[in-house]
Design an enzyme around this catalytic site. Structure first.
Site, PDB file in Angstrom:
ATOM      1  N   ASP A   1       5.876   2.263   2.060  1.00 15.08           N
ATOM      2  CA  ASP A   1       4.954   1.153   2.278  1.00 15.08           C
ATOM      3  C   ASP A   1       4.242   1.416   3.599  1.00 15.08           C
ATOM      4  O   ASP A   1       4.858   1.385   4.669  1.00 15.08           O
ATOM      5  CB  ASP A   1       5.738  -0.158   2.326  1.00 15.08           C
ATOM      6  CG  ASP A   1       4.845  -1.386   2.449  1.00 15.08           C
ATOM      7  OD1 ASP A   1       3.697  -1.248   2.901  1.00 15.08           O
ATOM      8  OD2 ASP A   1       5.321  -2.492   2.113  1.00 15.08           O
ATOM      9  N   HIS A   2       2.924   1.669   3.517  1.00  9.14           N
ATOM     10  CA  HIS A   2       2.185   2.073   4.715  1.00  9.14           C
ATOM     11  C   HIS A   2       2.020   0.941   5.720  1.00  9.14           C
ATOM     12  O   HIS A   2       1.605   1.164   6.864  1.00  9.14           O
ATOM     13  CB  HIS A   2       0.809   2.617   4.318  1.00  9.14           C
ATOM     14  CG  HIS A   2       0.404   3.830   5.112  1.00  9.14           C
ATOM     15  ND1 HIS A   2       0.637   3.954   6.455  1.00  9.14           N
ATOM     16  CD2 HIS A   2      -0.224   4.979   4.739  1.00  9.14           C
ATOM     17  CE1 HIS A   2       0.165   5.107   6.884  1.00  9.14           C
ATOM     18  NE2 HIS A   2      -0.346   5.758   5.858  1.00  9.14           N
ATOM     19  N   ARG A   3       2.359  -0.293   5.328  1.00  8.64           N
ATOM     20  CA  ARG A   3       2.366  -1.378   6.301  1.00  8.64           C
ATOM     21  C   ARG A   3       3.541  -1.243   7.255  1.00  8.64           C
ATOM     22  O   ARG A   3       3.491  -1.718   8.397  1.00  8.64           O
ATOM     23  CB  ARG A   3       2.453  -2.736   5.588  1.00  8.64           C
ATOM     24  CG  ARG A   3       1.290  -3.064   4.665  1.00  8.64           C
ATOM     25  CD  ARG A   3       1.561  -4.335   3.877  1.00  8.64           C
ATOM     26  NE  ARG A   3       2.789  -4.225   3.066  1.00  8.64           N
ATOM     27  CZ  ARG A   3       3.263  -5.215   2.308  1.00  8.64           C
ATOM     28  NH1 ARG A   3       2.651  -6.382   2.274  1.00  8.64           N
ATOM     29  NH2 ARG A   3       4.362  -5.036   1.598  1.00  8.64           N
TER      30      ARG A   3
ATOM     31  N   PRO B   1       0.842  -1.208   0.000  1.00  7.67           N
ATOM     32  CA  PRO B   1       0.000   0.000   0.000  1.00  7.67           C
ATOM     33  C   PRO B   1       0.874   1.254   0.000  1.00  7.67           C
ATOM     34  O   PRO B   1       1.492   1.600   1.006  1.00  7.67           O
ATOM     35  CB  PRO B   1      -0.803  -0.130   1.304  1.00  7.67           C
ATOM     36  CG  PRO B   1       0.018  -1.019   2.173  1.00  7.67           C
ATOM     37  CD  PRO B   1       0.771  -1.936   1.276  1.00  7.67           C
TER      38      PRO B   1
END
Length: 432
Positions: free
Chosen positions: A401-403, A225
């Site tokens: 990467d929003h994770r 994401p």
């Protein structure tokens, strides 16, 4: 010595690469070849690689054609080894790649265990030695860049008939296109649209590095994401520093640029926000935070986008970092970088400013948590100490990467990079 026929299969090229596209042959059926002589080139997802022969003998059969995609372990050619013609002593067959065993393909020397292969590419500008009457003359292999070999294979051009205009007479893509009579213009296919009118169209096969790049960015875009934060900042201090340092003896031949200072700023930001230098291990259900920073430098090349890696970038003093970045990018652009030099980065930077672009949204290199895009540095009006002034200004884009990285962490990191570039001397004291 009795003659036997040995089959040479595509070795494991390392770095998890499972297939390659055959670019060109350097030998033909019936040619006598030496041990470790280059027999052809294969293009992988990372680079174009010369393959050395694991045997000395006579080429009995070529089993693949240029442009064909072949998995690791597939047969490439058959070589008759044993008694040499005219009673010459035959060099014993001694593999330069480990023989395949069950479930384990051969490993190409230079990309796995063992020593690097010996290239039999003729020295530029040097005529081949005259062979005695009883010996066969070695096949002359035109000196050409990997992209030019691929272009020649696609267009059916014989490289031995192409005059090279590159450094030392090396054949370039443009030389091949001129020889093909196109001067870079692709063959035009006229197609009829729904309105009945004809319109020109060009069909280009999706293969090689372009295909792998497309697969990688698609996988990255739809797996991780993405989110991006932007910052426009005053980098006059960085530009002035680069100008001053270029005259210092420590930077002679190092090709110091503003990108070097940006790289150092990113490294400093990672020290404060380690999540930027991490990856998501879905199979293990873990977040892997890397302790070493292997900096990827996105580089546009004639073969497509490549990301050469500067290993242990955080440990390099500024002069060595400048030289390493320049050398890595140059090796990628000229096709000299091996697959191992184009894999293993933990975080990346891309300089879109070289194209005059102010800002963009970069896509993450697969397996990484962050990538920093640097726009063009330009003179712009800027409010400085309450007054309007003309300053050197740049736009930065940090995709993450929003994770792995929260917006707060990304924002703090990008703000820190901006402060570093605005006044780099205090942060760099002791590192030059």
């Amino acid at each position: 010595m009795p003659q036997s026929v040995e089959e040479f299969r595509l070795p494991d090229l390392g770095e998890g690469l499972t297939e390659g596209e055959w670019v060109s042959w350097s030998v033909q059926t019936g040619d006598r070849i030496e041990l470790n002589q280059v027999i052809g080139e294969v293009e992988t997802a990372k680079a174009t690689v010369e393959l050395p022969s694991p045997y000395a003998g006579t080429v009995a059969e070529l089993l693949v054609a240029p442009g064909e995609t072949i998995p690791v372990g597939s047969p490439l050619l058959r070589i008759a080894v044993g008694a040499a013609p005219h009673g010459d002593a035959q060099t014993p067959a001694r593999p330069t790649a480990e023989a395949p065993s069950e479930g384990r393909p051969a490993v190409l020397v230079g990309y796995g265990p063992g020593a690097a292969p010996v290239s039999r590419r003729a020295a530029r500008g040097r005529a081949p030695e005259t062979a005695p009457d009883h010996a066969e003359v070695p096949v002359h292999r035109p000196d050409a860049k990997p992209g030019a070999r691929r272009e020649a294979a696609l267009r059916g051009v014989d490289l031995s008939d192409v005059p090279g205009t590159g450094p030392g007479g090396v054949i370039t893509i443009e030389d091949v296109r001129r020889a093909a009579g196109t001067d870079g213009k692709e063959a035009v296919e006229h197609t009829r649209n729904v309105s009945g009118s004809t319109a020109p169209a060009t069909r280009v096969p999706i293969r090689g590095i372009r295909k792998r790049t497309a697969d990688a960015v698609t996988r990255s875009a739809f797996t991780a994401p993405h989110a991006t934060v932007f910052l426009t900042c005053d980098v006059t201090g960085t530009v002035d520093l680069v100008t001053r340092l270029r005259s210092e003896p420590a930077f002679d031949g190092r090709h110091l640029t503003a990108l070097t200072i940006v790289a150092r700023a990113l490294i400093r930001a990672i020290a404060d926000e380690p999540s930027l230098n991490s990856r998501w291990d879905d199979a293990a259900g873990e977040i892997v935070v890397h302790h070493d920073i292997h900096l990827g430098i996105a580089a546009a090349t004639p073969d497509g986008l490549k990301v050469p890696v500067v290993r242990d970038a955080a440990r390099l003093p500024l002069p060595e970092l400048a030289g390493a970045i320049a050398e890595a990018a140059d090796r990628a652009r000229t096709g000299r970088a091996s697959p191992s030099e184009l894999t293993g980065s933990t975080v990346s930077v891309t300089n879109i400013g070289v194209f005059g672009i102010e800002a963009g949204t970069p896509i993450l290199n697969p397996g990484e948590a962050a990538i920093l895009a640097v726009g063009a540095i330009a003179d712009r009006p800027w409010v400085l100490d309450g007054s309007l002034a003309v300053r050197k200004v740049v736009s930065l884009s940090l995709s993450f990467d929003h994770r792995l990285v929260d917006g707060e962490q990304a924002g703090r990191a990008l703000a820190g990079i901006g402060r570093f570039l605005g006044d780099p001397v205090p942060a760099l004291l002791g590192s030059v």
